[in-house]
Design a protein around this motif. Structure first.
Motif, PDB file in Angstrom:
ATOM      1  N   ALA A  61      19.651  30.100  -3.458  1.00  0.00           N
ATOM      2  CA  ALA A  61      20.636  30.559  -3.923  1.00  0.00           C
ATOM      3  C   ALA A  61      21.366  28.980  -4.559  1.00  0.00           C
ATOM      4  CB  ALA A  61      21.777  30.577  -2.856  1.00  0.00           C
ATOM      5  N   ALA A  62      20.486  28.165  -4.602  1.00  0.00           N
ATOM      6  CA  ALA A  62      21.447  26.400  -5.413  1.00  0.00           C
ATOM      7  C   ALA A  62      19.909  25.721  -5.825  1.00  0.00           C
ATOM      8  CB  ALA A  62      22.112  26.190  -4.042  1.00  0.00           C
ATOM      9  N   PRO A  63      19.267  25.612  -7.064  1.00  0.00           N
ATOM     10  CA  PRO A  63      17.652  25.299  -7.033  1.00  0.00           C
ATOM     11  C   PRO A  63      18.222  24.000  -7.390  1.00  0.00           C
ATOM     12  CG  PRO A  63      19.022  26.988  -8.700  1.00  0.00           C
ATOM     13  CD  PRO A  63      20.384  27.029  -8.300  1.00  0.00           C
ATOM     14  N   LYS A  64      19.215  23.309  -7.360  1.00  0.00           N
ATOM     15  CA  LYS A  64      19.202  21.411  -6.699  1.00  0.00           C
ATOM     16  C   LYS A  64      19.761  21.273  -5.768  1.00  0.00           C
ATOM     17  CE  LYS A  64      21.026  20.420 -12.021  1.00  0.00           C
ATOM     18  NZ  LYS A  64      21.827  20.493 -12.664  1.00  0.00           N
ATOM     19  N   VAL A  65      19.770  21.868  -5.012  1.00  0.00           N
ATOM     20  CA  VAL A  65      19.904  21.494  -2.958  1.00  0.00           C
ATOM     21  C   VAL A  65      18.739  20.774  -2.879  1.00  0.00           C
ATOM     22  CG1 VAL A  65      18.539  22.868  -2.550  1.00  0.00           C
ATOM     23  CG2 VAL A  65      20.321  21.691  -0.783  1.00  0.00           C
ATOM     24  N   GLN A  66      19.138  19.748  -1.801  1.00  0.00           N
ATOM     25  CA  GLN A  66      18.787  18.634  -1.710  1.00  0.00           C
ATOM     26  C   GLN A  66      18.066  19.353  -0.208  1.00  0.00           C
ATOM     27  OE1 GLN A  66      21.828  15.285  -2.556  1.00  0.00           O
ATOM     28  NE2 GLN A  66      19.333  14.307  -1.995  1.00  0.00           N
ATOM     29  N   PHE A  67      16.929  18.496   0.707  1.00  0.00           N
ATOM     30  CA  PHE A  67      16.534  19.664   1.495  1.00  0.00           C
ATOM     31  C   PHE A  67      15.510  18.067   1.969  1.00  0.00           C
ATOM     32  CE2 PHE A  67      12.530  20.682   3.440  1.00  0.00           C
ATOM     33  CZ  PHE A  67      13.077  21.699   4.771  1.00  0.00           C
ATOM     34  N   ASP A  68      15.673  17.919   3.513  1.00  0.00           N
ATOM     35  CA  ASP A  68      15.405  17.007   4.360  1.00  0.00           C
ATOM     36  C   ASP A  68      14.275  17.962   5.445  1.00  0.00           C
ATOM     37  OD1 ASP A  68      14.637  14.654   3.091  1.00  0.00           O
ATOM     38  OD2 ASP A  68      16.544  14.503   3.513  1.00  0.00           O
ATOM     39  N   LYS A  69      13.565  16.956   5.838  1.00  0.00           N
ATOM     40  CA  LYS A  69      12.794  17.940   7.748  1.00  0.00           C
ATOM     41  C   LYS A  69      12.119  16.709   8.566  1.00  0.00           C
ATOM     42  CE  LYS A  69       8.230  18.816   5.690  1.00  0.00           C
ATOM     43  NZ  LYS A  69       7.016  19.536   4.990  1.00  0.00           N
ATOM     44  N   LYS A  70      12.740  17.216   9.255  1.00  0.00           N
ATOM     45  CA  LYS A  70      11.405  16.396  10.926  1.00  0.00           C
ATOM     46  C   LYS A  70      10.967  17.682  11.793  1.00  0.00           C
ATOM     47  CE  LYS A  70      10.812  13.200  13.152  1.00  0.00           C
ATOM     48  NZ  LYS A  70       9.380  11.730  13.350  1.00  0.00           N
ATOM     49  N   TYR A  71       9.764  17.364  11.825  1.00  0.00           N
ATOM     50  CA  TYR A  71       8.818  18.269  12.837  1.00  0.00           C
ATOM     51  C   TYR A  71       9.178  17.082  14.418  1.00  0.00           C
ATOM     52  CZ  TYR A  71       7.464  21.796  10.733  1.00  0.00           C
ATOM     53  OH  TYR A  71       8.073  22.951   9.415  1.00  0.00           O
ATOM     54  N   ILE A  72       9.190  17.593  15.049  1.00  0.00           N
ATOM     55  CA  ILE A  72       9.326  16.550  16.731  1.00  0.00           C
ATOM     56  C   ILE A  72       8.467  16.351  17.197  1.00  0.00           C
ATOM     57  CG2 ILE A  72       9.830  16.597  18.841  1.00  0.00           C
ATOM     58  CD1 ILE A  72      12.093  18.366  18.243  1.00  0.00           C
ATOM     59  N   THR A  73       7.496  16.911  17.118  1.00  0.00           N
ATOM     60  CA  THR A  73       6.099  17.376  17.464  1.00  0.00           C
ATOM     61  C   THR A  73       4.337  17.663  16.241  1.00  0.00           C
ATOM     62  OG1 THR A  73       5.530  18.754  19.159  1.00  0.00           O
ATOM     63  CG2 THR A  73       6.494  16.385  19.954  1.00  0.00           C
ATOM     64  N   PRO A  74       3.816  16.648  17.030  1.00  0.00           N
ATOM     65  CA  PRO A  74       2.474  17.413  15.276  1.00  0.00           C
ATOM     66  C   PRO A  74       1.815  18.795  16.336  1.00  0.00           C
ATOM     67  CG  PRO A  74       1.167  15.498  16.596  1.00  0.00           C
ATOM     68  CD  PRO A  74       3.453  15.404  16.623  1.00  0.00           C
ATOM     69  N   ALA A  75       0.843  19.242  15.517  1.00  0.00           N
ATOM     70  CA  ALA A  75      -0.216  19.891  16.400  1.00  0.00           C
ATOM     71  C   ALA A  75      -0.524  19.855  17.520  1.00  0.00           C
ATOM     72  CB  ALA A  75      -0.843  20.992  15.253  1.00  0.00           C
ATOM     73  N   GLY A  76      -0.835  20.660  18.771  1.00  0.00           N
ATOM     74  CA  GLY A  76      -1.539  20.101  19.820  1.00  0.00           C
ATOM     75  C   GLY A  76      -0.529  19.907  20.604  1.00  0.00           C
ATOM     76  N   ASP A  77      -0.132  19.211  20.688  1.00  0.00           N
ATOM     77  CA  ASP A  77       1.906  18.730  21.529  1.00  0.00           C
ATOM     78  C   ASP A  77       3.136  19.646  21.443  1.00  0.00           C
ATOM     79  OD1 ASP A  77       3.797  17.563  22.467  1.00  0.00           O
ATOM     80  OD2 ASP A  77       3.315  15.299  21.799  1.00  0.00           O
ATOM     81  N   PHE A  78       2.858  20.630  22.185  1.00  0.00           N
ATOM     82  CA  PHE A  78       3.875  21.963  22.392  1.00  0.00           C
ATOM     83  C   PHE A  78       5.063  21.091  23.612  1.00  0.00           C
ATOM     84  CE2 PHE A  78       0.092  23.890  21.607  1.00  0.00           C
ATOM     85  CZ  PHE A  78       0.477  24.627  20.436  1.00  0.00           C
ATOM     86  N   THR A  79       4.929  19.936  23.573  1.00  0.00           N
ATOM     87  CA  THR A  79       6.445  19.476  24.205  1.00  0.00           C
ATOM     88  C   THR A  79       7.299  19.803  23.438  1.00  0.00           C
ATOM     89  OG1 THR A  79       5.895  16.727  24.033  1.00  0.00           O
ATOM     90  CG2 THR A  79       4.942  17.457  26.361  1.00  0.00           C
ATOM     91  N   GLY A  80       7.234  19.752  21.492  1.00  0.00           N
ATOM     92  CA  GLY A  80       8.152  19.701  21.198  1.00  0.00           C
ATOM     93  C   GLY A  80       9.387  20.851  21.168  1.00  0.00           C
ATOM     94  N   PHE A  81       8.805  21.813  21.618  1.00  0.00           N
ATOM     95  CA  PHE A  81       9.441  22.937  22.273  1.00  0.00           C
ATOM     96  C   PHE A  81      10.711  23.132  23.529  1.00  0.00           C
ATOM     97  CE2 PHE A  81       5.915  24.689  19.870  1.00  0.00           C
ATOM     98  CZ  PHE A  81       6.655  25.673  19.061  1.00  0.00           C
ATOM     99  N   GLN A  82      10.671  21.678  23.970  1.00  0.00           N
ATOM    100  CA  GLN A  82      11.602  21.324  25.186  1.00  0.00           C
ATOM    101  C   GLN A  82      11.594  19.723  25.644  1.00  0.00           C
ATOM    102  OE1 GLN A  82       9.168  21.882  28.906  1.00  0.00           O
ATOM    103  NE2 GLN A  82       6.819  21.644  27.807  1.00  0.00           N
ATOM    104  N   ASP A  83      11.882  19.362  24.062  1.00  0.00           N
ATOM    105  CA  ASP A  83      12.658  18.644  24.716  1.00  0.00           C
ATOM    106  C   ASP A  83      14.627  17.725  23.894  1.00  0.00           C
ATOM    107  OD1 ASP A  83      13.414  15.064  24.658  1.00  0.00           O
ATOM    108  OD2 ASP A  83      10.713  15.170  24.766  1.00  0.00           O
ATOM    109  N   PRO A  84      14.921  18.604  24.230  1.00  0.00           N
ATOM    110  CA  PRO A  84      16.437  18.211  23.753  1.00  0.00           C
ATOM    111  C   PRO A  84      16.704  16.808  22.904  1.00  0.00           C
ATOM    112  CG  PRO A  84      16.668  20.144  24.977  1.00  0.00           C
ATOM    113  CD  PRO A  84      15.033  19.401  25.467  1.00  0.00           C
ATOM    114  N   PRO A  85      16.088  15.883  23.848  1.00  0.00           N
ATOM    115  CA  PRO A  85      17.017  14.368  23.267  1.00  0.00           C
ATOM    116  C   PRO A  85      16.289  14.139  22.238  1.00  0.00           C
ATOM    117  CG  PRO A  85      16.568  14.120  25.702  1.00  0.00           C
ATOM    118  CD  PRO A  85      16.275  15.224  25.425  1.00  0.00           C
ATOM    119  N   LYS A  86      14.616  14.118  22.324  1.00  0.00           N
ATOM    120  CA  LYS A  86      14.210  14.276  20.528  1.00  0.00           C
ATOM    121  C   LYS A  86      15.342  14.916  19.975  1.00  0.00           C
ATOM    122  CE  LYS A  86       9.820  12.423  22.406  1.00  0.00           C
ATOM    123  NZ  LYS A  86       8.161  12.127  22.563  1.00  0.00           N
TER     124      LYS A  86
END
Length: 379
Positions: A223-248
């Motif tokens: 849609a917008a070729p010049k859009v800026q993008f940033d990402k953050k994963y809460i936990t690495p593979a193997g640590d599934f607490t990243g799916f249930q930690d609202p504070p993080k």
């Protein structure tokens, strides 16, 4: 073509759930550009909306499941987890209602955080040995366990959400083109961003969640070729607490907002609740994931920041699996629940998406369905 196995009742399931979340362009019109009225992105020439819509659901005949005993093995959190477990529960409930399954012939069991494979195998064996058939394992976490348990019960039909077991004839994969719904979320994000800067929060850094990231980025950049993008994963593979930690989740979103992102899309399970809180506090916008989150009680306090949601219809897949099993017609299920079969999609509750953007979304959706745009499932 829409399958006749889907009832109209199922199409509305996602509206009543309590759920949280959830490349190079190969088409889509790239000549010419326009600038957002709010001073945000410069946009590619958008595709036109199709002349007609194909979103109505076919009712299909009534299926008698009164003789069935059906089971559901949840992933972490179980029913009420504010995640896709609730979607599975809704499909389960609707199947019971529509097919006349007796309540005493149903069973639901839940997983514990970071439990070992033995616990998952025990859960599946318990259901199968007590005569429940068919059984759905909710989530890819059951893949290894079903490799062991499914051969022990060759006459039991298992459905597996988000994964497959190669060579197991009695395990039906219920997998989704999450990247296609995420693509449309990316289009919305680009058009809604005042800074032309969008962000993504993933719960756990695994291929399943990377599909959301891949589609989201591709949609935004198409849609917008010049859009800026940033990402953050809460936990690495193997640590599934990243799916249930609202504070993080809140912390992750705040980091992206501090970098300049003003539209944030979480595919993070219950951690998405924290993302919405951070977005609300910062006065920016969010895209929901998995269901129409604007209408979800769990996010009612922050729903005004949700401009749209990508849909992953786990409810429909679970319902269709039980229904097909009752008809002894599992072969009728799609190989992938994608845009073509309404297995994924988008919702725009809240009134922030105007008719023009709605038409643009429908145009991109049609191009994906027609194969003019190939959405990558890898970042």
């Amino acid at each position: 073509m829409r399958r006749p196995t889907r009832g109209t009742a199922v199409a509305a399931i996602a509206l009543t759930l309590v759920v949280s979340a959830c490349a190079k362009d190969s088409g889509g019109g790239t000549t010419g550009s326009t600038t957002a009225a709010g001073g945000g992105c410069e946009f590619s020439a958008a595709p036109s909306a199709p002349a007609t819509s194909s979103t109505s659901a076919a009712a299909g005949e009534r299926v008698d499941g009164s003789a069935l005993k059906i089971g559901l093995a949840y992933d972490i959190g179980g029913r009420g987890d504010a995640s896709f477990n609730d979607l599975a529960a809704a499909g389960f409930d609707q199947a019971i209602k529509d097919m006349g399954v007796e309540k005493e012939n149903t069973r639901e069991l839940s997983a514990a955080p970071n439990e070992d494979e033995a616990a998952k195998q025990t859960r599946l064996r318990q259901l199968a040995s007590e005569g429940f058939n068919p059984i759905v394992g909710v989530g890819f976490a059951y893949t290894e366990s079903l490799k062991v348990v499914a051969p022990e019960f060759p006459n039991v039909e298992f459905g597996l959400v988000d994964s497959a077991v190669e060579g197991a004839a009695n395990v039906t994969p219920l997998v989704f083109a999450e990247q296609e719904g995420a693509f449309l979320a990316g289009v919305v994000a680009a058009y809604q961003s005042k800074k032309c800067h969008v962000g993504f929060v993933g719960g756990v850094d695994i291929p399943l969640i990377q599909k959301f990231e891949a589609g989201y980025v591709q949609g935004a950049k198409t849609a917008a070729p010049k859009v800026q993008f940033d990402k953050k994963y809460i936990t690495p593979a193997g640590d599934f607490t990243g799916f249930q930690d609202p504070p993080k989740g809140q912390e992750a979103a705040k980091g992206l907002i501090d970098k300049g992102a003003d539209v944030v899309y979480p595919a993070a399970g219950a951690s998405g609740l924290g993302v919405f809180a951070a977005v609300k506090q910062a006065g920016v916008l969010a895209i929901g994931c998995d269901a129409d989150q604007y209408n979800q009680p769990a996010v009612a306090a922050n729903k005004d920041v949700i401009v749209a949601s990508s849909l992953k219809r786990v409810d429909v897949a679970v319902y269709d699996f039980f229904r097909a099993a009752a008809k002894n017609d599992l072969a009728s299920l799609p190989k992938v629940f994608d845009l073509k079969v309404d297995g994924v999609g988008y919702a725009t509750s809240g009134g922030k998406v105007d008719a023009k953007l709605q038409g643009i979304l429908e145009g991109y959706k049609a191009q994906i369905i027609e194969g003019k745009i190939k959405v990558s499932d890898k970042p």
